[in-house]
Design an enzyme around this catalytic site. Structure first.
Site, PDB file in Angstrom:
ATOM      1  N   ARG A 107     -13.562  -8.379   2.432  1.00 35.11           N
ATOM      2  CA  ARG A 107     -12.155  -8.157   2.103  1.00 35.11           C
ATOM      3  C   ARG A 107     -11.356  -9.416   2.463  1.00 35.11           C
ATOM      4  NH1 ARG A 107     -10.066  -3.030   1.857  1.00 35.11           N
ATOM      5  NH2 ARG A 107      -8.228  -4.166   1.124  1.00 35.11           N
TER       6      ARG A 107
ATOM      7  N   CYS B 295     -16.406   1.801   0.975  1.00 31.65           N
ATOM      8  CA  CYS B 295     -15.267   0.932   1.287  1.00 31.65           C
ATOM      9  C   CYS B 295     -14.789   1.090   2.725  1.00 31.65           C
ATOM     10  CB  CYS B 295     -14.119   1.210   0.323  1.00 31.65           C
ATOM     11  SG  CYS B 295     -13.449   2.880   0.445  1.00 31.65           S
TER      12      CYS B 295
ATOM     13  N   HIS C  25      -7.539   0.805  -6.271  1.00 35.05           N
ATOM     14  CA  HIS C  25      -7.715  -0.024  -5.058  1.00 35.05           C
ATOM     15  C   HIS C  25      -8.442  -1.310  -5.474  1.00 35.05           C
ATOM     16  CE1 HIS C  25      -7.895  -1.202  -1.022  1.00 35.05           C
ATOM     17  NE2 HIS C  25      -8.745  -0.357  -0.510  1.00 35.05           N
TER      18      HIS C  25
ATOM     19  N   GLN D 146     -10.344  -3.848  -3.044  1.00 40.15           N
ATOM     20  CA  GLN D 146     -11.637  -3.389  -2.525  1.00 40.15           C
ATOM     21  C   GLN D 146     -12.776  -3.815  -3.455  1.00 40.15           C
ATOM     22  OE1 GLN D 146     -12.285  -1.586   0.443  1.00 40.15           O
ATOM     23  NE2 GLN D 146     -14.327  -2.284  -0.133  1.00 40.15           N
TER      24      GLN D 146
ATOM     25  N   ASP E 224     -17.284   7.159  -1.377  1.00 40.04           N
ATOM     26  CA  ASP E 224     -16.025   7.034  -0.631  1.00 40.04           C
ATOM     27  C   ASP E 224     -15.710   8.417  -0.065  1.00 40.04           C
ATOM     28  OD1 ASP E 224     -13.527   6.202   0.315  1.00 40.04           O
ATOM     29  OD2 ASP E 224     -12.551   6.251  -1.651  1.00 40.04           O
TER      30      ASP E 224
ATOM     31  N   ARG F  66       0.869  -1.185   0.000  1.00 42.08           N
ATOM     32  CA  ARG F  66       0.000   0.000   0.000  1.00 42.08           C
ATOM     33  C   ARG F  66       0.902   1.230   0.000  1.00 42.08           C
ATOM     34  NH1 ARG F  66      -5.272   1.605   3.516  1.00 42.08           N
ATOM     35  NH2 ARG F  66      -6.111   0.167   1.980  1.00 42.08           N
TER      36      ARG F  66
HETATM   37  N1  NVA Z   1      -9.978   6.770  -1.397  1.00 44.91           N
HETATM   38  C1  NVA Z   1      -9.560   6.387  -0.075  1.00 44.91           C
HETATM   39  C2  NVA Z   1      -9.783   4.935   0.150  1.00 44.91           C
HETATM   40  C3  NVA Z   1      -9.417   4.448   1.530  1.00 44.91           C
HETATM   41  C4  NVA Z   1      -9.611   2.968   1.699  1.00 44.91           C
HETATM   42  C5  NVA Z   1      -8.095   6.752   0.124  1.00 44.91           C
HETATM   43  O1  NVA Z   1      -7.304   6.556  -0.811  1.00 44.91           O
HETATM   44  O2  NVA Z   1      -7.750   7.246   1.187  1.00 44.91           O
HETATM   45  N1   CP Z   2     -11.198   0.026   2.666  1.00 40.15           N
HETATM   46  C1   CP Z   2      -9.920  -0.016   3.086  1.00 40.15           C
HETATM   47  O1   CP Z   2      -8.994  -0.270   2.311  1.00 40.15           O
HETATM   48  O2   CP Z   2      -9.757   0.212   4.412  1.00 40.15           O
HETATM   49  P1   CP Z   2      -8.369   0.431   5.169  1.00 40.15           P
HETATM   50  O3   CP Z   2      -7.805   1.756   4.726  1.00 40.15           O
HETATM   51  O4   CP Z   2      -8.742   0.428   6.628  1.00 40.15           O
HETATM   52  O5   CP Z   2      -7.431  -0.685   4.828  1.00 40.15           O
END
Ligand code: NVA
Ligand code: CP
Length: 302
Positions: A288, A260, A132, A135, A220, A105
């Site tokens: 997930r 998500c 992502h 997800q 989101d 990540r």
């Molecule tokens: N769009 C959000 C998703 C978090 C799971 C981010 O990138 O922070």
């Molecule tokens: N939806 C998701 O990826 O959550 P986290 O940021 O908690 O991993």
């Protein structure tokens, strides 16, 4: 040696592979709920590299690998030499010589691509600024469990055209459903990706028009990780795109809604919808775990 199979975007899977992965995820979920052993990855080691915060991704990958009989290592960027400038390519060569699969990540999508290009083992994108995909596997599983096949349906994305939206766009072209992205000017998804999606994805400025007659509404956060200093401006501009009961009522009767998580209650989604007894949001989060177990099995069987 055959090159490893990576999962950097949804496009790394074919439509029929996504369908069988979801089937397997549902099977793995039932095994877990019945307490049936499913140690299909005994002795395998997963390395998880996090340069951004996470609850769901970290817990689901670590618990998932453990339940499959393997183990997982949590590596935060700042506690490894990556944080002190060791090149990604060098790190990839070393880590992939010691483990069986890697999840990353991070911010720049190109960093995940660079890691994968130098890795001897499969690499999974656990979120970048652009995509992502994990997800969406869980979201698709959730849709299939609740309503069946998504092909031919209409889906509405509300708010920022961000990383999760991009992965839903890939899902629309792979699985052949219509995705309407409701966002204000300046918050459009990537234009190159939009044109690659052809008539499967379109933009609509009016949230009510966009939601009308759709089978699934998704939203989101308005400010993703790394955009925290834009939170106030974004909240102001994106306010008309809130997912709430009134908007849900313009969709098809029985339409589902997803997020998500983590969510900002009463910003992009009303607290009332999150707390509704028939919401699938919590099931979506749990999935997930199951979808990624199926994904790791698939990548490690290649
Ligand atoms: N769009 C959000 C998703 C978090 C799971 C981010 O990138 O922070
Ligand atoms: N939806 C998701 O990826 O959550 P986290 O940021 O908690 O991993």
């Amino acid at each position: 040696m055959t090159p490893p199979r990576h999962f950097l975007t949804l496009m790394d899977l074919k439509a029929d592979e996504i369908r069988s992965l979801i089937k397997r995820a549902i099977e793995l979920k039932s095994h877990r709920h019945q307490g049936l052993p499913h140690k299909t990855l005994e002795g395998k080691v997963l390395a998880m590299i996090f340069a951004k915060a996470s609850t769901r991704t970290r817990v689901s990958f670590e618990a998932g690998m453990t339940q499959l009989g393997g183990s997982a290592l949590f590596l935060s960027r700042q506690d490894t030499q990556l944080g002190r400038g060791e090149p990604i390519a060098d790190t990839a060569k070393v880590i992939s010589s010691m483990v069986d699969i890697v999840m990353i990540r991070t911010s720049a999508h190109t960093d995940v691509e660079t890691f994968a290009a130098h890795s001897k083992v499969p690499v999974i994108n656990g979120l970048t600024d652009d995509y992502h995909p994990c997800q969406i596997l869980a979201d698709l599983q959730t849709y299939v469990e609740a309503r069946g096949e998504i092909t031919g349906r209409t889906v509405c994305w509300l708010g920022d055209g961000n990383n999760v939206c991009h992965s839903w766009m890939n899902a629309a072209r792979l699985l052949d459903f219509e995705l309407v992205v409701a966002c204000p000017e300046g918050y459009d998804p990537d234009t190159k990706l939009l044109s690659a999606c052809g008539n499967r994805v379109r933009i609509e400025r009016d949230p009510e028009q966009a939601a009308k007659g759709t089978d699934l509404l998704i939203t989101d956060v308005w400010a993703s990780m790394g955009q925290e200093d834009e939170q106030i401006t974004r909240a102001d501009t994106l306010a008309p795109y809130q997912l709430n009961r009134q908007l849900l009522e313009t969709a098809e009767p029985g339409a589902l809604y997803m997020h998500c998580l983590p969510a900002h209650r009463d910003e992009e989604i009303s607290a009332e919808l999150m707390d509704s007894s028939d919401t699938v949001i919590w099931q979506e989060a749990e999935n997930r775990l199951h979808a990624q177990k199926a994904l790791m099995e698939l990548l490690l069987s290649a």
